[in-house]
Design a protein around this motif. Structure first.
Motif, PDB file in Angstrom:
ATOM      1  N   PHE A   1       0.726  -0.564   0.037  1.00 54.58           N
ATOM      2  CA  PHE A   1       0.084  -0.066   0.324  1.00 54.58           C
ATOM      3  C   PHE A   1       1.108   1.022  -0.037  1.00 54.58           C
ATOM      4  N   ASN A   2       0.201   2.272  -0.872  1.00 51.19           N
ATOM      5  CA  ASN A   2       1.296   3.846  -1.171  1.00 51.19           C
ATOM      6  C   ASN A   2       0.298   3.862  -0.119  1.00 51.19           C
ATOM      7  N   VAL A   3       0.177   4.466   1.507  1.00 48.55           N
ATOM      8  CA  VAL A   3      -1.000   5.611   2.014  1.00 48.55           C
ATOM      9  C   VAL A   3      -0.452   7.009   2.686  1.00 48.55           C
ATOM     10  N   GLY A   4      -0.838   8.108   1.180  1.00 45.18           N
ATOM     11  CA  GLY A   4      -0.061   9.582   1.942  1.00 45.18           C
ATOM     12  C   GLY A   4       0.751   9.719   1.048  1.00 45.18           C
ATOM     13  N   GLY A   5       1.625   8.486   0.662  1.00 40.44           N
ATOM     14  CA  GLY A   5       3.479   8.612  -0.096  1.00 40.44           C
ATOM     15  C   GLY A   5       3.889   7.568   0.679  1.00 40.44           C
ATOM     16  N   ARG A   6       3.336   7.238   1.874  1.00 40.55           N
ATOM     17  CA  ARG A   6       4.462   6.549   3.349  1.00 40.55           C
ATOM     18  C   ARG A   6       3.675   4.654   2.353  1.00 40.55           C
ATOM     19  N   ILE A   7       4.899   3.926   1.879  1.00 39.73           N
ATOM     20  CA  ILE A   7       4.730   2.359   1.700  1.00 39.73           C
ATOM     21  C   ILE A   7       4.736   1.692   2.779  1.00 39.73           C
ATOM     22  N   PHE A   8       3.453   0.691   2.640  1.00 36.26           N
ATOM     23  CA  PHE A   8       3.508  -0.237   3.652  1.00 36.26           C
ATOM     24  C   PHE A   8       3.451  -1.739   3.192  1.00 36.26           C
ATOM     25  N   GLU A   9       3.563  -2.609   3.779  1.00 37.09           N
ATOM     26  CA  GLU A   9       3.955  -3.853   3.300  1.00 37.09           C
ATOM     27  C   GLU A   9       3.234  -4.590   4.303  1.00 37.09           C
TER      28      GLU A   9
END
Length: 446
Positions: free
Chosen positions: A10-18
């Motif tokens: 996920f790209n949430v507001g510019g931050r990447i989460f896996e």
């Protein structure tokens, strides 16, 4: 390299989460993440073999997303100092994770394990009329002609003001809508009841009483709702006609009305309770509204009274035990009543007009006597019986309803009303309109 099918980016507001599809599945079918899965709970992967391009963009707050993702991974809610609880509530609502947040904050309701969470100071003059727990963990409080609505983090929505018409009762239809009963016009048109949006305060529709194709003015009193989307209200006409009206929750249209008749002493009822199992409505007119009490069960399918009780004509010793509140207990085939001394009484529903079996065991561990004692109230939740008296609430359990614990908070004076819902207990005090919030602590981390 092929993307592992279980991994999601996920790209949430510019931050990447896996994370993994297993973690996302914990959110449930009705959540934001449920849309990423097929009917067989198989993750729907984008049509690409490039790992760098395989991501879902969400234009939301990344700090809150991090907290909620951790909640899905561990079941624990850890909110860092830089994130407000209000923002977590907003983002959890967007992702459909409110129930997950609530269950992480407190455990399954248990009256014997309740702990005082907070006290909220009232924002209106005059004595409180009623407090009602909402299904989502919030509540609404009636003071005079105003109803104050709170969400589950106790932030207040715009108040519902009835333009100087005193509120008689309030009830939740669902987590978004509230019914208010009051005198004739509600300040906004004919009819003594209205359905309001809890979020905006908008009057969505008003309820009318029609008889022989004529709209009648009426005062609405006690309220109740059923699981099949019906609304019940005790009604009093201008000529002192009494009855119980029934409306459809979805359309607001009147679908039935039962007038008081000889032998049916409905009166201006103080308490209505719908019994889903028996499809009957408990109607109770309580002391001191009248010199003697009437409790009856109405079957609207046959338009008849199927059970009734009154202390009229009873021995004089019963005068000490005039009923202040009543509640039907379907699982026990009984009705529980309480008097001003907090004596509990039980009546067998299988015996029409039977006598009351009184118990004084509730006098144990009495609370502090207030200068302005309030009438005792009853509630039944999860197989536990609750009874308020002065400044405390007693909890009774087991087949013999043994007193097992007591809830008391020293600030606020006598408890004039309390309500249970959304895994919380709310207690409204008589002084300064303070109400307390009681919660069950979450289970320890294993």
């Amino acid at each position: 390299m092929k993307i592992p099918k279980d991994r999601v980016r996920f790209n949430v507001g510019g931050r990447i989460f896996e994370t993994t599809s297993t973690t996302l599945a914990n959110a449930g079918r009705n959540s934001f993440f449920g849309a990423l899965f097929s009917e067989n709970w198989t993750l729907k992967q984008p049509n690409t073999d490039s790992f760098s391009n395989c991501e879902f963009f969400i234009d939301r707050n990344p700090d809150c997303f991090s907290v909620l993702l951790d909640l899905l991974r561990t079941g624990d809610l850890n909110i860092p100092p830089n994130v407000s609880e209000r923002h977590i509530y907003r983002e959890a609502s967007f992702y459909g994770l409110l129930d997950h947040v609530r269950s992480a904050k407190w455990g399954q309701f248990d009256g014997n394990r309740l702990r005082h969470s907070r006290s909220v100071t009232g924002r209106a003059p005059g004595d409180g009329t009623a407090i009602r727990a909402g299904p989502d963990g919030g509540c609404c409080v009636a003071h005079g002609s105003v109803v104050h609505v709170y969400d589950w983090i106790m932030e207040e929505h715009p108040p519902l003001n009835l333009d100087y018409q005193r509120v008689n009762d309030v009830a939740w239809v669902d987590s978004e809508n509230i019914i208010i009963s009051a005198c004739e016009r509600l300040g906004r048109g004919d009819g003594g009841m209205g359905l309001f949006s809890k979020s905006t305060g908008e009057l969505r529709y008003k309820f009318q009483v029609c008889h022989e194709n004529q709209v009648k003015s009426f005062t609405a009193g006690a309220l109740s709702t059923s699981s099949d989307y019906k609304i019940f209200s005790s009604c009093k006409g201008r000529s002192n006609e009494y009855g119980v009206g029934v409306w459809d929750q979805v359309t607001g249209k009147q679908i039935d009305f039962l007038y008081e008749s000889p032998g049916w002493s409905l009166g201006d009822a103080d308490k209505l309770q719908w019994l889903n199992g028996s499809n009957c409505l408990l109607v109770a007119t309580l002391f001191p509204r009248k010199d003697n009490c009437y409790i009856s069960m109405l079957d609207f399918r046959d338009k008849r009274m199927v059970w009734s009780w009154s202390d009229f004509g009873a021995p004089i010793t019963v005068d000490e035990k005039r009923v202040r509140d009543a509640i039907a207990m379907e699982d026990s085939n009984a009705i529980c009543v309480v008097n001003e001394y907090e004596d509990l009484g039980f009546m067998d529903l299988r015996m029409n007009g039977g006598s009351v079996r009184w118990s004084s065991r509730s006098r144990m561990m009495k609370g502090k006597l207030s200068d302005e004692p309030c009438y005792p109230k009853l509630a039944l939740h999860g197989g536990q019986l609750f009874s308020s008296m002065d400044d405390c609430i007693s909890v009774f359990c087991g087949p013999d309803w043994v007193l097992t614990s007591r809830l008391r908070q020293g600030y606020g004076g006598s408890i004039c009303d309390f309500s249970i819902g959304g895994d919380r207990l709310f207690a409204l005090h008589s002084e300064e309109n303070v109400f307390d919030v009681w919660e069950t602590p979450p289970p320890p981390i294993s």
